[in-house]
Design an enzyme around this catalytic site. Structure first.
Site, PDB file in Angstrom:
ATOM      1  N   LYS A  65      -7.678  16.627  -5.885  1.00 28.77           N
ATOM      2  CA  LYS A  65      -7.189  15.892  -7.046  1.00 28.77           C
ATOM      3  C   LYS A  65      -7.738  16.025  -8.364  1.00 28.77           C
ATOM      4  CE  LYS A  65      -4.659  13.254  -3.683  1.00 28.77           C
ATOM      5  NZ  LYS A  65      -4.807  12.044  -2.517  1.00 28.77           N
ATOM      6  N   GLN A  84      -7.463   6.283  -2.227  1.00 30.80           N
ATOM      7  CA  GLN A  84      -7.335   7.249  -1.092  1.00 30.80           C
ATOM      8  C   GLN A  84      -7.227   6.575   0.223  1.00 30.80           C
ATOM      9  OE1 GLN A  84      -6.507  10.256  -1.578  1.00 30.80           O
ATOM     10  NE2 GLN A  84      -6.817  10.774   0.596  1.00 30.80           N
ATOM     11  N   ASP A 108       1.290   6.705  -6.543  1.00 29.15           N
ATOM     12  CA  ASP A 108       1.415   7.202  -5.336  1.00 29.15           C
ATOM     13  C   ASP A 108       2.672   6.676  -4.703  1.00 29.15           C
ATOM     14  OD1 ASP A 108      -0.319   8.742  -3.959  1.00 29.15           O
ATOM     15  OD2 ASP A 108      -1.953   7.503  -3.507  1.00 29.15           O
TER      16      ASP A 108
HETATM   17  N1  GUN Z   1      -4.264   9.783   2.276  1.00 33.78           N
HETATM   18  C1  GUN Z   1      -3.420  10.856   2.899  1.00 33.78           C
HETATM   19  N2  GUN Z   1      -2.357  10.789   2.105  1.00 33.78           N
HETATM   20  C2  GUN Z   1      -2.461  10.220   0.881  1.00 33.78           C
HETATM   21  C3  GUN Z   1      -1.784  10.386  -0.092  1.00 33.78           C
HETATM   22  O1  GUN Z   1      -0.879  10.967  -0.506  1.00 33.78           O
HETATM   23  N3  GUN Z   1      -2.243   9.191  -1.066  1.00 33.78           N
HETATM   24  C4  GUN Z   1      -3.182   8.599  -0.650  1.00 33.78           C
HETATM   25  N4  GUN Z   1      -3.718   7.730  -1.748  1.00 33.78           N
HETATM   26  N5  GUN Z   1      -4.144   8.579   0.286  1.00 33.78           N
HETATM   27  C5  GUN Z   1      -3.512   9.205   1.094  1.00 33.78           C
END
Ligand code: GUN
Length: 281
Positions: free
Chosen positions: A52, A96, A119
């Site tokens: 990311k 996350q 998100d």
């Molecule tokens: N963990 C697994 N997929 C995601 C996601 O799309 N966003 C976040 N913040 N954590 C995750």
């Protein structure tokens, strides 16, 4: 059978974001900013966050990652999010997941300013999605919708079976499909007869994390299959939730793993963060 190339589409989305960032810098002196909170040392989470951050750099975003130990208190996480809520350089905040067991994930997600919730996990945005209002939408299901659009797949009136009912993937996916006027069936771990649902569907979208769950006899001839699963198996390779070798010959369209939905998630995160930056007052 046609492969849906998520890698190529993600590249296209990212280059569009990069050009818009350039224009935003020139015209309004705005640099979109993403803040990521990463707790503990789960290798998969670290790998995702690294991807990311790299993607942010590639499109010209400002990005910061806050690494915190597993032992961090809930109060300290909340204080960090509040600092980010008040930081005008930050347009998007991403915590996350998964979080350590002692932390109340629902509570943490509710602290994020909904206007910076790139998100799309905050109840405010989830509610707006369900009511078909403009909202930040979870990146993975949003990426799947972008794939349908790119390949001119019309969803109106289609029978779609969503396999998996998580807050991150299955539920927002089902809402997006319903908003697009598909007829949606949601199945999950307690569904009695999964095959009876998947085998009737024009489109199957699966994201549960069970390698090879969807087998050829569960899919209708000519169906579209979207595989959101990313599973590392014993030999070290990555596979999805679909038995690709046997299912793909029956499909009109199918996403591969890797190179399908995976790259779209990051592309849509960039797109959501840009959207937030453009909405700065
Ligand atoms: N963990 C697994 N997929 C995601 C996601 O799309 N966003 C976040 N913040 N954590 C995750």
């Amino acid at each position: 059978m046609q492969l849906i190339d998520g890698k190529a589409l993600a590249g296209k989305v990212q280059s569009n974001v990069a050009s818009e960032v350039e224009a935003l810098k020139k015209e309004k002196n705005i640099v979109p900013g993403l803040a990521v909170i990463l707790i503990g040392d789960d290798p998969a989470s670290h790998a995702y966050v690294k991807m990311k951050a790299k993607a942010c750099e590639n499109v010209g975003f400002y990005s910061i990652t806050h690494n915190m130990p597993d032992s961090i208190s809930q109060e300290e996480i909340i204080a960090t999010i509040e600092m980010m809520n008040n930081n005008p350089r930050i347009d998007g905040i991403l915590v996350q997941l998964p979080l350590p067991a002692h932390v109340d994930t629902d509570k943490i997600l509710e602290v994020i300013d909904p206007k910076k919730d790139v998100d799309g996990f905050h109840a405010y945005n989830v509610g707006r999605l369900v009511t078909n209002l403009d909202a930040f939408v979870a990146c993975t299901p949003l990426g799947v919708m972008k794939m349908f659009e790119e390949y001119n797949i019309d969803l109106k009136g289609q029978d779609v079976c969503v396999v998996g009912a998580s807050n991150i993937v299955g539920k927002p996916m089902a809402s997006l499909l319903l908003n697009a006027e598909a007829t949606v069936t949601i199945t999950h771990i307690h569904t009695k007869d999964l095959k009876s649902h998947t085998s009737k569907a024009d489109i199957v979208v699966v994201g549960v994390g069970v390698p090879g769950l969807i087998k050829a006899d569960m899919i209708k001839e000519g169906a579209i299959v979207i595989d959101i699963g990313i599973n590392r198996i014993a030999d070290g390779s990555l596979v999805g939730d679909v038995d690709f070798k046997n299912v793909s010959p029956k499909c009109s369209y199918i996403t591969p793993v890797p190179g399908g939905v995976g790259p779209m998630t990051i592309a849509m995160l960039l797109s959501n963060t840009l959207k937030s930056a453009k909405a700065r007052v």
